[in-house]
Design a protein around this motif. Structure first.
Motif, PDB file in Angstrom:
ATOM      1  N   LEU A  65       0.861  -1.181   0.000  1.00  0.00           N
ATOM      2  CA  LEU A  65       0.000   0.000   0.000  1.00  0.00           C
ATOM      3  C   LEU A  65       0.897   1.231   0.000  1.00  0.00           C
ATOM      4  N   VAL A  66       0.640   2.127  -0.960  1.00  0.00           N
ATOM      5  CA  VAL A  66       1.457   3.325  -1.144  1.00  0.00           C
ATOM      6  C   VAL A  66       0.561   4.552  -1.043  1.00  0.00           C
ATOM      7  N   LEU A  67       1.024   5.561  -0.329  1.00  0.00           N
ATOM      8  CA  LEU A  67       0.315   6.828  -0.189  1.00  0.00           C
ATOM      9  C   LEU A  67       0.912   7.832  -1.162  1.00  0.00           C
ATOM     10  N   GLY A  68       0.067   8.432  -2.008  1.00  0.00           N
ATOM     11  CA  GLY A  68       0.497   9.443  -2.957  1.00  0.00           C
ATOM     12  C   GLY A  68       0.072  10.831  -2.505  1.00  0.00           C
ATOM     13  N   LEU A  69       0.963  11.802  -2.612  1.00  0.00           N
ATOM     14  CA  LEU A  69       0.727  13.139  -2.065  1.00  0.00           C
ATOM     15  C   LEU A  69       0.815  14.194  -3.156  1.00  0.00           C
ATOM     16  N   ASN A  70      -0.160  15.076  -3.201  1.00  0.00           N
ATOM     17  CA  ASN A  70       0.045  16.330  -3.917  1.00  0.00           C
ATOM     18  C   ASN A  70      -0.710  17.433  -3.200  1.00  0.00           C
ATOM     19  N   ASP A  71      -0.689  18.632  -3.729  1.00  0.00           N
ATOM     20  CA  ASP A  71      -1.215  19.779  -2.978  1.00  0.00           C
ATOM     21  C   ASP A  71      -2.733  19.769  -2.875  1.00  0.00           C
ATOM     22  N   GLU A  72      -3.430  19.060  -3.763  1.00  0.00           N
ATOM     23  CA  GLU A  72      -4.879  19.171  -3.828  1.00  0.00           C
ATOM     24  C   GLU A  72      -5.621  17.872  -3.524  1.00  0.00           C
ATOM     25  N   GLU A  73      -4.922  16.754  -3.441  1.00  0.00           N
ATOM     26  CA  GLU A  73      -5.597  15.484  -3.216  1.00  0.00           C
ATOM     27  C   GLU A  73      -4.595  14.458  -2.713  1.00  0.00           C
ATOM     28  N   TRP A  74      -5.135  13.417  -2.060  1.00  0.00           N
ATOM     29  CA  TRP A  74      -4.317  12.317  -1.557  1.00  0.00           C
ATOM     30  C   TRP A  74      -4.786  11.030  -2.233  1.00  0.00           C
ATOM     31  N   PHE A  75      -3.852  10.106  -2.371  1.00  0.00           N
ATOM     32  CA  PHE A  75      -4.160   8.820  -2.990  1.00  0.00           C
ATOM     33  C   PHE A  75      -3.630   7.687  -2.119  1.00  0.00           C
ATOM     34  N   LEU A  76      -4.272   6.543  -2.238  1.00  0.00           N
ATOM     35  CA  LEU A  76      -3.738   5.293  -1.726  1.00  0.00           C
ATOM     36  C   LEU A  76      -3.874   4.275  -2.845  1.00  0.00           C
ATOM     37  N   ALA A  77      -2.878   3.401  -3.013  1.00  0.00           N
ATOM     38  CA  ALA A  77      -2.980   2.402  -4.072  1.00  0.00           C
ATOM     39  C   ALA A  77      -2.024   1.256  -3.801  1.00  0.00           C
ATOM     40  N   SER A  78      -2.284   0.147  -4.488  1.00  0.00           N
ATOM     41  CA  SER A  78      -1.401  -1.015  -4.390  1.00  0.00           C
ATOM     42  C   SER A  78      -0.054  -0.739  -5.029  1.00  0.00           C
ATOM     43  N   ASP A  79      -0.051   0.036  -6.102  1.00  0.00           N
ATOM     44  CA  ASP A  79       1.175   0.335  -6.842  1.00  0.00           C
ATOM     45  C   ASP A  79       1.165   1.792  -7.289  1.00  0.00           C
ATOM     46  N   VAL A  80       2.349   2.351  -7.457  1.00  0.00           N
ATOM     47  CA  VAL A  80       2.506   3.748  -7.857  1.00  0.00           C
ATOM     48  C   VAL A  80       1.843   4.078  -9.192  1.00  0.00           C
ATOM     49  N   PRO A  81       1.886   3.208 -10.226  1.00  0.00           N
ATOM     50  CA  PRO A  81       1.277   3.593 -11.505  1.00  0.00           C
ATOM     51  C   PRO A  81      -0.187   4.003 -11.420  1.00  0.00           C
ATOM     52  N   ALA A  82      -0.878   3.612 -10.360  1.00  0.00           N
ATOM     53  CA  ALA A  82      -2.285   3.979 -10.223  1.00  0.00           C
ATOM     54  C   ALA A  82      -2.483   5.490 -10.205  1.00  0.00           C
ATOM     55  N   PHE A  83      -1.543   6.216  -9.623  1.00  0.00           N
ATOM     56  CA  PHE A  83      -1.706   7.671  -9.505  1.00  0.00           C
ATOM     57  C   PHE A  83      -0.526   8.452 -10.066  1.00  0.00           C
ATOM     58  N   LEU A  84       0.312   7.801 -10.871  1.00  0.00           N
ATOM     59  CA  LEU A  84       1.519   8.455 -11.365  1.00  0.00           C
ATOM     60  C   LEU A  84       1.212   9.661 -12.246  1.00  0.00           C
ATOM     61  N   ASP A  85       0.037   9.713 -12.859  1.00  0.00           N
ATOM     62  CA  ASP A  85      -0.354  10.872 -13.661  1.00  0.00           C
ATOM     63  C   ASP A  85      -0.572  12.113 -12.802  1.00  0.00           C
ATOM     64  N   TYR A  86      -0.733  11.922 -11.496  1.00  0.00           N
ATOM     65  CA  TYR A  86      -1.111  13.029 -10.622  1.00  0.00           C
ATOM     66  C   TYR A  86      -0.001  13.449  -9.661  1.00  0.00           C
ATOM     67  N   THR A  87       0.871  12.518  -9.290  1.00  0.00           N
ATOM     68  CA  THR A  87       1.940  12.865  -8.361  1.00  0.00           C
ATOM     69  C   THR A  87       3.045  11.827  -8.419  1.00  0.00           C
ATOM     70  N   ASP A  88       4.268  12.276  -8.105  1.00  0.00           N
ATOM     71  CA  ASP A  88       5.385  11.351  -7.969  1.00  0.00           C
ATOM     72  C   ASP A  88       5.930  11.366  -6.547  1.00  0.00           C
ATOM     73  N   GLU A  89       5.221  12.021  -5.627  1.00  0.00           N
ATOM     74  CA  GLU A  89       5.618  12.060  -4.224  1.00  0.00           C
ATOM     75  C   GLU A  89       4.862  10.967  -3.478  1.00  0.00           C
ATOM     76  N   VAL A  90       5.594  10.043  -2.858  1.00  0.00           N
ATOM     77  CA  VAL A  90       4.953   8.868  -2.278  1.00  0.00           C
ATOM     78  C   VAL A  90       5.511   8.566  -0.889  1.00  0.00           C
ATOM     79  N   ILE A  91       4.692   7.864  -0.126  1.00  0.00           N
ATOM     80  CA  ILE A  91       5.119   7.269   1.142  1.00  0.00           C
ATOM     81  C   ILE A  91       4.811   5.780   1.057  1.00  0.00           C
ATOM     82  N   TYR A  92       5.831   4.950   1.246  1.00  0.00           N
ATOM     83  CA  TYR A  92       5.627   3.506   1.258  1.00  0.00           C
ATOM     84  C   TYR A  92       5.246   3.098   2.680  1.00  0.00           C
ATOM     85  N   LEU A  93       4.031   2.645   2.835  1.00  0.00           N
ATOM     86  CA  LEU A  93       3.520   2.310   4.154  1.00  0.00           C
ATOM     87  C   LEU A  93       4.089   0.975   4.619  1.00  0.00           C
TER      88      LEU A  93
END
Length: 601
Positions: free
Chosen positions: A178-206
């Protein structure tokens, strides 16, 4: 090995969730679904089939600034609408998506039913929203209810949950990524980074045991007891375009064709003045090692075989063990044992379990993986990255090549440290030819006759692949690629084993693909024997190889050092598999019953 995604922000979430699921379909495509919370209830939309099937059922995207999504690889229950995620509690206030396996779900389900909960699916996941609902009723606190629920679960999980009337996403992980994706306007959680790579490249590996609460403007990470946890923010260096299909018809074809770039990245900076150097491995890292164990599954296992063959040649005692068999096959380990875990995703459950068992026995561990921050990279003592970039096609292609090259270099690095080991006598020539490997792969891609050969052989009854030494692992990998995307019967063998049984299956309808690397007398002899039984022989190797003279057909590779010849042959076999599958009309990027990242045992 399902894919999950969650998103919370200030505008509608549905479109983002659906695009994220499309980027996660390599993790499973038996069913798909989303749930969106908009202040007037939790709206669930799900169905069996692929994400495209789900999208076709949505005339209008549901409104809501937060939601969760899931694409499924079936474990408990068949791929039906009822078994699709998200799952809810009895009244539909709590919706949950889950990747993993809940071992004690039967017991939990019986207890919940006794308390009046009603279930609609065959899945293990459905107990989770019911547990959260049960504990919400008791405590009146959703976050506490989530903590109590996951503390009750036995097995593996990455979950995300939303609740009617609450502007928050709740998540937890144990044993599943489970990876947490961060940007200024929204947060993401996903199994893998490609799920939200269009929106942010800043991540926290939980990490295992982390509990996450996302609000539109903030996030919190705590442990199971509620104490704050600080996790570092990493930047992913993958380009969003790398995770797309681009101009290609299939991800697999794109990933085959981008191998020159991937290999250039793999090699960069690792050969200096005729020596092998890894940025994470200081001098004498392996001076106390007397035994090396490679552990891996599937394609990674074949890459591990490649590396192990080279390490044995260097005089180091070496084993290759299928990770799923590690408990029964590994034997004793100690502080002088190095366990090398080869895993593209860094999340392969069997491989992670093998590393933990080895570490518990006192062994040193090293992860060879493609994903920075993956569980394998964090679990092992050290990590080496193959730098292949994101791979979406379920059938691994560029990651095999990058794994094999990384392991070949690693063997020379280990041999330089281990007392009495002997790095290759022709190491200088080997490393010099390595610099040319990306261009040689490019030549194969530009000149390959694999498509024409696929047309000639596509109606065959069976397909055999043989190789000796380094060619053996390439033969096994070629057979695996062929069977998993064409659905045709294909088997790989060590060249000398063909006459010990498999030859009984050889007919004129069984083309034999013979991988030529170095002085392969056994491969030539056994190919001729199969040919005398009517099998057409295809040689895959340099033009001047003796095997070419006796073969019926030849797939050519540039002349190079024998260590790299097998990897060029592998590219030809990848193209053969791809074109055969395309001629047969197979769903190349989504072969039936398979998913890319096997995160369940």
């Amino acid at each position: 090995m399902c894919g999950i995604i969650a998103r919370i922000g200030h505008d509608d979430a549905a479109e983002t969730l659906l695009s994220g699921l499309e980027n996660l379909e390599y993790r499973g495509y038996d069913s798909a679904g989303i749930a969106v919370q908009n202040g007037s209830g939790v709206k669930v939309h799900k169905c069996s089939g692929e994400v495209s099937d789900l999208k076709s059922t949505l005339d209008v995207h549901p409104n809501g600034n937060m939601g969760i999504g899931h694409t499924r690889w079936s474990t408990h229950g068949p791929p039906t609408d009822e078994n699709a995620h998200p799952h809810t509690d009895t009244v539909g206030d709590v919706a949950v998506v889950h990747n993993g396996v809940i071992d004690n779900y039967d017991e939990l389900k019986a207890d919940l039913k006794a308390n009046g909960h009603e279930f609609e699916s065959d899945t293990d996941t459905e107990v989770i929203p019911h547990l959260i609902d049960e504990y919400r009723t008791e405590t009146g606190d959703t976050e506490l209810a989530v903590r109590r629920a996951v503390d009750t679960l036995e097995g593996s999980y990455a979950i995300a949950a939303i609740v009617d009337g609450e502007n928050a996403v709740y998540a937890a992980r144990k044993g599943s990524p489970l990876v947490l994706g961060l940007n200024d306007e929204e947060w993401f959680l996903a199994s893998d980074v490609p799920a939200f790579l269009d929106y942010t490249d800043e991540v926290i590996y939980l990490e295992d045991g982390d509990i996450v609460v996302l609000n539109p403007d903030s996030y919190r990470i705590t442990d199971l007891e509620g104490s704050p946890v600080d996790r570092p923010v990493d930047t992913v260096d993958w380009d969003p375009e790398d995770a797309g299909k681009g101009e290609y018809d299939h991800y697999m074809l794109k990933e085959i064709n981008t191998q020159p770039t991937a290999l250039s990245n793999t090699i960069e900076g690792r050969v200096e003045d005729g020596d092998v150097a890894f940025e994470t491995l200081p001098a004498d890292s392996f001076e106390d090692i007397d035994t090396v164990q490679f552990v891996a599954c599937g394609t990674s296992y074949h890459a591990a075989m490649y590396g192990a063959q080279l390490l044995r040649t260097a005089g180091v005692r070496t084993e290759v063990i299928r990770a799923s068999e590690y408990e029964s096959m590994s034997g004793p380990v100690d502080e002088n044992t190095l366990v090398v875990a080869v895993t593209q995703s860094g999340e392969t459950a069997d491989t992670l379990d093998a590393v933990r068992r080895a570490t518990d026995g006192g062994a040193q561990s090293l992860a060879v993986t493609n994903v920075v921050g993956s569980t394998a990279a964090r679990t092992a003592d050290d990590a080496v990255y193959i730098r292949a970039g994101p791979e979406v096609g379920v059938a691994a292609t560029k990651t095999f090549s990058s794994q094999a090259v990384t392991l070949a270099l690693l063997t020379q690095r280990i041999a330089a440290d281990v007392p009495d080991a002997t790095p290759a006598e022709d190491r200088a020539a080997m490393l010099e030819d390595l610099e040319n490997l990306p261009q040689h792969v490019e030549t194969v891609l530009e000149t390959s006759q694999a498509e024409a050969l696929a047309r000639e052989t596509v109606d065959s009854e069976s397909y055999f692949f043989i190789g000796n030494g380094l060619g053996h692992s390439v033969a096994l990998e070629g057979a695996l690629k062929f069977k998993e995307i064409t659905y045709e019967h294909a088997e790989g063998f060590a060249s000398g084993e063909l006459k010990h049984g498999p030859l009984a299956l050889v007919t004129e309808q069984t083309p034999l693909f013979a991988v030529a690397t170095g002085d392969d007398k056994k491969t030539k002899t056994n190919a001729i024997e199969a040919q005398s039984r009517g099998a057409p022989i295809v040689a895959i190797g340099p033009d001047e190889h003796p095997l070419v003279d006796v073969a019926d057909t030849h797939l050519s590779v540039p002349d190079t050092h024998p260590v790299w010849a097998g990897l060029l042959a592998n590219v030809q076999l990848q193209l053969l598999s791809y074109h055969a599958a395309n001629l047969l009309g197979r769903p190349i990027d989504k072969p039936r019953n398979l998913a890319k990242s096997v995160t369940v045992e």
